[in-house]
Each structure stands twice: as structure tokens, then as C-alpha cells.
Enzyme design. Structure first.
Site, PDB file in Angstrom:
ATOM      1  N   HIS A 104       0.856  -1.184   0.000  1.00 43.53           N
ATOM      2  CA  HIS A 104       0.000   0.000   0.000  1.00 43.53           C
ATOM      3  C   HIS A 104       0.891   1.233   0.000  1.00 43.53           C
ATOM      4  O   HIS A 104       1.951   1.253   0.647  1.00 43.53           O
ATOM      5  CB  HIS A 104      -0.890  -0.010   1.247  1.00 43.53           C
ATOM      6  CG  HIS A 104      -1.379   1.344   1.660  1.00 43.53           C
ATOM      7  ND1 HIS A 104      -0.784   2.083   2.666  1.00 43.53           N
ATOM      8  CD2 HIS A 104      -2.408   2.101   1.210  1.00 43.53           C
ATOM      9  CE1 HIS A 104      -1.424   3.225   2.815  1.00 43.53           C
ATOM     10  NE2 HIS A 104      -2.405   3.265   1.953  1.00 43.53           N
ATOM     11  N   VAL A 107      -0.067   9.145  -0.813  1.00 41.32           N
ATOM     12  CA  VAL A 107       0.422  10.507  -0.579  1.00 41.32           C
ATOM     13  C   VAL A 107      -0.773  11.436  -0.754  1.00 41.32           C
ATOM     14  O   VAL A 107      -1.561  11.280  -1.690  1.00 41.32           O
ATOM     15  CB  VAL A 107       1.574  10.895  -1.525  1.00 41.32           C
ATOM     16  CG1 VAL A 107       2.869  10.243  -1.072  1.00 41.32           C
ATOM     17  CG2 VAL A 107       1.297  10.526  -2.977  1.00 41.32           C
TER      18      VAL A 107
END
Length: 298
Positions: A104, A107
Site C-alpha cells: 500500500h 500521498v
């Protein structure tokens, strides 16, 4: 507040990552552009039933609203009464081969504004690794890549964000880590916008170098029904975390986000068993005893 530089970076990052993943998969990702009735929208890039990735999604979203959802104001009460924008890239990759780990990366940028007052903004994100069968070589490589992403921002930053990741991706109801961690940060606005944006870019830019060499090493290892069965069982922990503890999932659902894009993080095949324990001395037990407990990999 002008968010166009952040948006340009995020959309470019999505394109770059999808391009590299398509090279690994040997097939294109679906492109699905969507709009949100409350404001904004996004682009979902998805593959299902691939040769390498049983499910993989790389999503960009840029959504906005006039009122903050309860999940956000509970965490930051000063946001109440502000209009807001949230944008970012979020990806989850579930490989088919049980010897390849799930990963995973996220941002994101958030800003809340009110006339006559300074905007409240911050960055967040990180990346983490969730193996089903542990390999020390892979764990060391992933964490070294995380450290490299943060080296320009001080020697203590990696250790701080690693510890944050270990604490965040933890299933409190099972007293168990989701995986072997990585880095995680949120509410980042110290030392100015330029530094925070550069740090966030460092994380996004290092993801494929951290993850794809592991996929290349493990994708062709032979496996059988036992390994697939254990993979499906451990994927259940991923589902439990995302639906019970993950703040991003809760924010997305409460803010009227696109459900299909939010829940693309869930694996396609999952199993639960009642009070199951791995065989003593097995490779499955080794995951619990040697990899899930937090440790210093670098």
C-alpha cells in the site's frame, strides 16, 4: 490556496506508477474517470484477475466540500465551519502469488479555508508491506528504500515515521501487526510548505523502487493450495484493518466519496477461520514469530 502544483505532481505520479505496473503485468490497467456530486472527482486505474496482480488499484482523487465530515472534525476540531479540499494518490496491490507481498502507498494533501483566516493545511502518506511468507531480504530492501526516501530530511525522520507506521497499521482487536510496516506520517506542516511537499514527493517517487524488485524476485515461485489458503486467511486481516481502523476509509465514506474507488483496496478472495493457529515450526508460524513483531530492519 493554489493546489495546482500538488495536483500536477499527483496526477503525474499516478501515470508513472501505472506505467511501471503495466510493464510488470504485461496488460493495461482500466481507466475510470468519475465525478462526485458534492464536488470534485478522480481517476481510478484498476486491474483485476491479472497474471501478476489479482487486484491492483492506483487512484487519484481531488474532492472538496463545504462542511467537514465528522471523522475529520473529531481529530481536528479547529476545522469545523471551513470549506476544504483533499487530493492525493492511493494504491493497493494484491498479487496472485502468495510469496509476493501486498503493498500500500498513499500521498495526500489537505487544506481547509475560511474567509479572513489563514488556511489550515497538511500533507500525509507513507508506504507499507504486508507479506504472507516472510523473506528477510525483501523486508530489508523495502525498509532501506523507505529510509532512502527520507534521508534528505534528517537522520531521525525515517525512525520517527517507521515507528508511526508500526503503531498505525496495528489491529488492536487482535493485538497484531497488519504487516512489516514501512513509513507513515500525517498532519505534516512543520518547516513550511516547500519542505513538506518535497518530503511527500520523496515518498511517492521511491515506491516502485521499494516494491517492484520484490515482485520480480518472487512472482515465479511455485505454490500450491496450502499457500493460497494461508494467503486468503491473512488477507482477512487486511480487510479488518481497512474497515475497522483506517482513517482514510472512514473519511472517504463519510465525505461522500466514490465507494468503488475507496473499497478497491480490499482483496478479491478472502477467508476467515475460527481461532485458527499455524502449525508449530511452519513457514506460516514464522510470519507471526519473526516478521510481524516490529523490528529494526535496517
Amino acid at each position: 490556496m493554489d493546489v495546482s502544483p500538488v495536483r500536477a505532481y499527483f496526477t503525474g505520479l499516478q501515470d508513472r506508477i501505472v506505467g511501471e505496473l503495466e510493464g510488470i503485468e504485461g496488460a493495461p490497467f482500466l481507466r475510470d474517470e468519475w465525478e462526485r456530486p458534492q464536488g470534485g472527482g478522480g481517476i481510478s486505474r484498476l486491474i483485476e484477475d491479472g497474471a501478476v496482480f489479482e487486484r491492483g488499484g492506483v487512484n487519484f482523487s481531488h474532492v472538496m466540500g463545504e462542511q467537514m465530515p465528522a471523522s475529520a472534525t473529531a481529530h481536528r476540531p479547529e476545522l469545523a465551519g471551513r470549506h476544504w479540499q483533499a487530493l492525493g494518490v492511493s494504491l493497493v496491490l494484491h498479487p496472485r502469488n502468495p510469496y509476493c507481498p501486498t503493498s500500500h502507498m498513499n500521498v495526500r494533501f489537505f487544506v481547509a479555508e475560511k474567509d479572513g483566516e489563514e488556511p489550515v493545511w497538511w500533507f500525509g502518506g507513507g508506504m507499507d508491506l504486508t507479506p504472507y511468507y516472510g523473506f528477510e531480504q525483501d523486508a530489508v530492501h523495502f525498509h532501506r528504500s523507505c529510509r532512502s526516501a527520507l534521508e534528505p530530511f534528517g537522520i531521525a525522520t525515517y525512525q520517527h515515521f517507521k515507528g508511526w507506521c508500526d503503531r498505525y497499521f496495528f489491529l488492536k482487536h487482535r493485538n497484531e501487526a497488519r504487516g512489516i510496516g514501512g513509513i507513515f506520517f500525517d498532519d505534516l506542516n512543520q518547516e513550511g510548505f516547500a519542505r513538506c511537499f518535497a518530503l511527500t514527493q520523496g515518498v511517492g517517487d521511491h515506491f516502485t523502487a521499494a516494491y517492484l524488485p520484490i515482485i520480480e524476485r518472487r512472482r515465479d515461485i511455485a505454490y500450491g493450495e496450502r499457500e493460497r489458503d494461508f494467503q486468503a486467511y491473512r488477507r482477512g486481516r487486511y480487510v479488518e484493518f481497512n474497515l475497522v481502523w483506517d482513517r482514510g476509509t472512514l473519511f472517504g465514506l463519510q465525505s461522500g466519496g466514490r465507494t468503488e474507488s475507496i473499497l478497491m483496496s480490499l482483496p478479491p478472495v478472502v477467508k476467515w477461520r475460527y481461532d485458527w493457529k499455524p502449525e508449530p515450526g511452519s513457514e506460516e508460524e514464522k510470519l507471526y514469530t519473526e516478521f510481524l513483531p516490529p523490528r529494526d530492519w535496517v
